[in-house]
Write a protein that holds these residues in place. Structure first.
Motif, PDB file in Angstrom:
ATOM      1  N   UNK A  96       0.938  -1.087   0.041  1.00 14.96           N
ATOM      2  CA  UNK A  96      -0.006   0.006  -0.035  1.00 14.96           C
ATOM      3  C   UNK A  96       1.117   1.295  -0.131  1.00 14.96           C
ATOM      4  N   UNK A  97       0.249   2.478  -0.352  1.00 10.94           N
ATOM      5  CA  UNK A  97       1.242   3.742  -0.292  1.00 10.94           C
ATOM      6  C   UNK A  97       0.988   4.624   0.927  1.00 10.94           C
ATOM      7  N   UNK A  98       2.033   5.499   1.061  1.00 10.71           N
ATOM      8  CA  UNK A  98       1.801   6.523   1.980  1.00 10.71           C
ATOM      9  C   UNK A  98       1.308   7.848   1.258  1.00 10.71           C
ATOM     10  N   UNK A  99       0.888   8.725   2.147  1.00  9.18           N
ATOM     11  CA  UNK A  99       0.541  10.005   1.590  1.00  9.18           C
ATOM     12  C   UNK A  99       1.900  10.590   0.724  1.00  9.18           C
ATOM     13  N   UNK A 100       2.987  10.257   1.070  1.00  8.55           N
ATOM     14  CA  UNK A 100       4.184  10.732   0.057  1.00  8.55           C
ATOM     15  C   UNK A 100       4.699   9.794  -0.966  1.00  8.55           C
ATOM     16  N   UNK A 101       3.610   8.883  -1.125  1.00  4.11           N
ATOM     17  CA  UNK A 101       4.031   7.977  -2.220  1.00  4.11           C
ATOM     18  C   UNK A 101       5.145   6.786  -2.117  1.00  4.11           C
TER      19      UNK A 101
END
Length: 341
Positions: A58-63
């Protein structure tokens, strides 16, 4: 006489070909013995001889790609114990389903670094809870570095089997998986079908996009119910017809069905043979030791550890001709395929 024996041996060889032993994929690491998606769990799986390790991405808000079973992390981390993140708890619709909790895409990587992993199945695997709050959430790059280090230590190749989780949802919020995933794999030398990598997804569009960009091998995950979230008019049952399997073979190298889809109580379902005829490999998920995850024929209700005839089940699934197996218990799965004399 010698000619007769030779003909008999040739007949036996052609009538009963030896099947290759399926390779073992450590499902989220050695998740039967350590909290899932932790570097400790992946390393234990590698040390136990797993051929591949599986990070759900999955991804974080900063990609940044990180390994979690879902983007909702309330059940797999200590986030609820962090008052500074209490306001991040929210409700969203993920693949058409309402979900409430804390989501990776609402955190930067630096913020996620303040959290610690916890056992997701605490009631079932209470022994794993002793490792709660010890390990951070790993990034995909950290997993790649671990694999490279273990390859140098052991002298053997260790495969990677990432799953893109909810790729349509992430693409819809401006965080598609493809670019960061392929960039990291390329950085560490994984670029062709000869490299020990499979990328899997329950969705279709994500795999087709990856096929246009990469030669790495792809696996279409399927289930006995429902259908891909990005193709609401299609069911997995449609995809597993003879025509559907041919269509999958246009963009993927194999399918990933649940074990019950290849081995029913009455015997093999024929899915393995049909997939092989379409030129697809079959990698089944997920073999677990606990009675609650085993078919009735392999359960042992009187076992004090709550575990069933796992070895018997592994061998029964292998006899269907599958090419690979996911397991939370990679060592025990390997031992079942290669019992001690």
């Amino acid at each position: 006489m010698l000619q007769t024996i030779a003909i008999l041996l040739l007949t036996l060889a052609t009538a009963a070909p030896v099947m290759a032993e399926p390779f073992i994929i450590a499902h989220r690491g050695a998740s039967g013995e350590r909290p899932e998606h932790t570097l400790a769990g992946y390393e234990r799986a590698i040390d136990q001889g797993a051929d591949y390790i599986e990070p759900d991405l999955v991804l974080t808000s900063d990609g940044i790609l990180v390994a979690r079973h879902e983007n909702e992390i309330g059940g797999t981390t200590d986030v609820a114990d962090h008052p500074e993140f209490a306001a991040r708890r929210t409700s969203k619709t993920i693949d058409g389903q309402p979900v409430t909790g804390w989501f990776t895409e609402d955190f930067t990587l630096a913020e996620l670094r303040t959290l610690r992993a916890r056992e997701r199945l605490a009631e079932l695997r209470s022994a794993n809870s002793r490792f709660n709050d010890l390990y951070p959430i790993p990034t995909f790059e950290e997993i790649l570095k671990l694999v490279r280090a273990k390859e140098a230590e052991t002298g053997r190749r260790i495969g990677l089997y990432p799953e893109t989780k909810h790729p349509g949802y992430f693409a819809g919020i401006g965080l598609p998986h493809q670019a960061p995933l392929l960039a990291l794999l390329g950085k560490y030398g994984y670029q062709t079908e000869a490299d020990p990598v499979f990328i899997q997804s329950f969705e279709v569009g994500n795999l087709k996009a990856l096929r246009a960009l990469s030669r790495l091998r792809l696996i279409q995950l399927v289930y006995s119910e429902g259908g891909p979230a990005d193709e609401p008019g299609v069911t997995y049952a449609d995809m597993l017809t003879t025509q559907g399997l041919k269509q999958i073979a246009d963009y993927a190298d194999g399918i990933g069905p649940a074990t019950a889809m290849v081995l029913a109580p009455e015997g093999p379902t024929g899915l393995v043979e049909r997939a092989h005829q379409a030129g697809l490999e079959v990698h089944v998920w997920t073999l677990r030791m606990e009675n609650g995850f085993l078919p009735a024929a392999f359960q042992r209700p009187d076992d004090p550890q709550g575990r069933g005839d796992f070895s018997g089940y592994v061998r029964a699934v292998a006899r269907t001709g599958v090419d690979a197996m996911f397991s939370d218990f990679p060592k025990q799965a390997r031992d079942a395929l290669n019992p001690a004399p």
